[in-house]
Scaffold this motif. Structure first.
Motif, PDB file in Angstrom:
ATOM      1  N   HIS A  85     -11.799  46.786   3.039  1.00  0.00           N
ATOM      2  CA  HIS A  85     -11.300  45.481   3.479  1.00  0.00           C
ATOM      3  C   HIS A  85     -10.830  44.608   2.324  1.00  0.00           C
ATOM      4  O   HIS A  85     -10.559  43.427   2.524  1.00  0.00           O
ATOM      5  N   ARG A  86     -10.748  45.216   1.124  1.00  0.00           N
ATOM      6  CA  ARG A  86     -10.242  44.503  -0.050  1.00  0.00           C
ATOM      7  C   ARG A  86     -11.010  43.208  -0.289  1.00  0.00           C
ATOM      8  O   ARG A  86     -10.427  42.146  -0.556  1.00  0.00           O
ATOM      9  N   CYS A  87     -12.312  43.299  -0.171  1.00  0.00           N
ATOM     10  CA  CYS A  87     -13.172  42.136  -0.361  1.00  0.00           C
ATOM     11  C   CYS A  87     -13.574  42.026  -1.831  1.00  0.00           C
ATOM     12  O   CYS A  87     -14.082  43.008  -2.398  1.00  0.00           O
ATOM     13  N   PRO A  88     -13.384  40.886  -2.472  1.00  0.00           N
ATOM     14  CA  PRO A  88     -13.880  40.702  -3.832  1.00  0.00           C
ATOM     15  C   PRO A  88     -15.403  40.848  -3.856  1.00  0.00           C
ATOM     16  O   PRO A  88     -16.085  40.397  -2.928  1.00  0.00           O
ATOM     17  N   LYS A  89     -15.920  41.462  -4.904  1.00  0.00           N
ATOM     18  CA  LYS A  89     -17.369  41.630  -4.997  1.00  0.00           C
ATOM     19  C   LYS A  89     -18.069  40.320  -5.312  1.00  0.00           C
ATOM     20  O   LYS A  89     -19.281  40.193  -5.084  1.00  0.00           O
ATOM     21  N   HIS A 139     -16.688  52.440  12.133  1.00  0.00           N
ATOM     22  CA  HIS A 139     -17.264  52.831  10.852  1.00  0.00           C
ATOM     23  C   HIS A 139     -18.562  52.070  10.599  1.00  0.00           C
ATOM     24  O   HIS A 139     -19.550  52.642  10.133  1.00  0.00           O
ATOM     25  N   ILE A 140     -18.551  50.772  10.927  1.00  0.00           N
ATOM     26  CA  ILE A 140     -19.757  49.962  10.741  1.00  0.00           C
ATOM     27  C   ILE A 140     -20.912  50.533  11.557  1.00  0.00           C
ATOM     28  O   ILE A 140     -22.024  50.718  11.061  1.00  0.00           O
ATOM     29  N   HIS A 153     -30.112  53.854  -0.222  1.00  0.00           N
ATOM     30  CA  HIS A 153     -28.941  54.366  -0.925  1.00  0.00           C
ATOM     31  C   HIS A 153     -27.760  54.565   0.027  1.00  0.00           C
ATOM     32  O   HIS A 153     -26.601  54.372  -0.366  1.00  0.00           O
ATOM     33  N   SER A 154     -28.042  54.924   1.281  1.00  0.00           N
ATOM     34  CA  SER A 154     -26.968  55.045   2.271  1.00  0.00           C
ATOM     35  C   SER A 154     -26.332  53.690   2.536  1.00  0.00           C
ATOM     36  O   SER A 154     -25.107  53.568   2.653  1.00  0.00           O
ATOM     37  N   GLU A 204     -20.318  49.514  -0.378  1.00  0.00           N
ATOM     38  CA  GLU A 204     -19.241  49.737  -1.344  1.00  0.00           C
ATOM     39  C   GLU A 204     -17.969  50.192  -0.641  1.00  0.00           C
ATOM     40  O   GLU A 204     -16.869  49.706  -0.940  1.00  0.00           O
ATOM     41  N   ASP A 205     -18.103  51.117   0.288  1.00  0.00           N
ATOM     42  CA  ASP A 205     -16.942  51.637   1.016  1.00  0.00           C
ATOM     43  C   ASP A 205     -16.254  50.526   1.813  1.00  0.00           C
ATOM     44  O   ASP A 205     -15.013  50.434   1.843  1.00  0.00           O
TER      45      ASP A 205
END
Length: 400
Positions: free
Chosen positions: A106-110, A19-20, A93-94, A100-101
């Motif tokens: 990965h349930r990463c805190p912002k 995905h990366i 923007h991409s 964000e995705d």
């Protein structure tokens, strides 16, 4: 050859890495040269690619998910800093949406720690500027990767790797090179090089981070951003690509580190040859502990090349192309043995040609081994070798 580059985190690591790459590829493809001077999104992208590639080499260790989340937050911070200049830019923007995705996936805190800025490596340059060779006579080393694939290391060791996947060939202060091999069509044990990724890292005032990528049937004459030169300083380019055969053969010169790379497609396989000063090759840290061009394949993934039993025509074919019974002759026999295709001998011939061009001492070109003698092999081991290779492949190809 192969190592599936260990991913950064979790049970979804393989999917995550794909995905990366997809996200970053899309961003780079849509980056237009006209906005580079104002919108710095390309630099944000490149820094994140470099960070995650290096993390991939050591991924799977404790704390890798936290470090990966830190890298994502750093990527987000970089995009925020260039938001005004990138307004309306599709690449920007991409990237923002991709970040964000990935944060969610990965349930990463912002909020939280970000990756500490890595100090730019201080290149051992001469006083004459960004030309490594000026005022010095470097001790050059050579590494070649070709065929099934075979590796001639910087230390003049010769090995054949057995497993498919992505492996780091070089990882030091100035460059990161990764090669990917996949099974040949119709075979579960024979592999060929299908992708080569080169990252030139920031080097003081001489060169900014730059990426080159070649794939099977696509050896481009330019870096990922479309440029053919980089690191312009007082009319001199520290990085330059020259295409010798469009789509098939390129030469990349990095004059600020005295390094030359040759990337070829020979038949259904890619090959890479590197010539670099010893001081550059040895500029790595203990964390950069996996480099095939330095130490060769891990022991569990080395495939011994037993004497081969080939037809008279096949043996004569390799003998006519490679009269010296060195490792290149041995590779020719090996590749013919596992593919049954006479055209597979071309990779060994090209690798020898590159070695001649990159090694100044003619006596060191023909690397000899105990098994590269002058006696025609007679033991039929095609089946035994196939079983051995398949066993090794299954043993190390553990699903992530």
């Amino acid at each position: 050859m192969g190592m599936a580059a260990p991913a950064a985190c979790g049970n979804h690591s393989h999917t995550t890495w794909n995905h990366i790459i997809l996200v970053i590829a899309m961003v780079l493809i849509f980056s237009a040269p006209s906005v580079y001077a104002q919108c710095r999104i390309l630099r944000c992208n490149s820094e994140f690619v470099a960070a995650t590639l290096e993390m991939g080499v050591t991924g799977g260790r404790e704390g890798s998910n936290a470090r990966y989340c830190s890298a994502l937050r750093s990527y987000a911070l970089c995009t925020q800093r260039t938001a005004r200049a990138c307004r309306g830019d599709l690449a920007y923007h991409s990237a923002v949406q991709g970040i964000e995705d990935l944060l969610i996936q990965h349930r990463c805190p912002k909020t939280g720690p970000t990756a500490q800025p890595r100090p730019l490596p201080q290149a051992p340059l001469s006083e004459d500027g960004c030309v490594y060779e000026k005022g010095r006579a470097p001790d050059y080393l050579h590494c070649g990767v070709f065929g099934d694939p075979h590796i001639r290391t910087f230390n003049d060791e010769f090995q054949t790797c057995a497993v498919q996947g992505a492996w780091p060939l070089i990882d030091n202060k100035y460059m990161y090179i990764q090669a990917t091999s996949t099974p040949t069509r119709g075979s579960s044990y024979s592999t060929v090089l299908t992708k080569i990724t080169v990252i030139f890292k920031n080097s003081r005032e001489c060169a900014e981070l730059q990426i080159y990528q070649a794939e099977l049937d696509n050896v481009p004459p330019a870096f990922v951003d479309g440029s053919m030169t980089s690191g312009d300083r007082r009319g001199h380019q520290s990085l330059r690509i020259h295409s010798h055969d469009p789509g098939k053969y390129v030469e990349i010169r990095a004059t600020h580190i005295g390094t030359t790379l040759l990337v070829r497609q020979v038949g259904p396989s890619l090959s890479l040859s590197v010539r670099s000063p010893r001081a550059i090759v040895e500029s790595y840290t203990p964390e950069q502990d996996l480099q095939l061009c330095v130490w060769g394949c891990p022991v569990s993934q080395r495939l011994e090349m037993p004497p081969a039993h080939l037809s008279t025509a096949a043996y004569a074919h390799c003998s006519s192309l490679l009269p010296v019974r060195d490792v290149y002759f041995q590779s020719c026999l090996f590749d013919l043995q596992v593919t049954g295709n006479l055209n597979s001998s071309a990779s060994a011939v090209a690798a020898l040609e590159d070695a001649r061009a990159m090694i100044s001492d003619p006596e060191r070109v023909h690397l000899l081994t105990a098994r590269a003698g002058n006696t025609t092999p007679t033991l039929p081991v095609v089946l035994a070798m196939s079983v051995l290779t398949e066993t090794l492949r299954r043993a190390v190809s553990v699903p992530v």
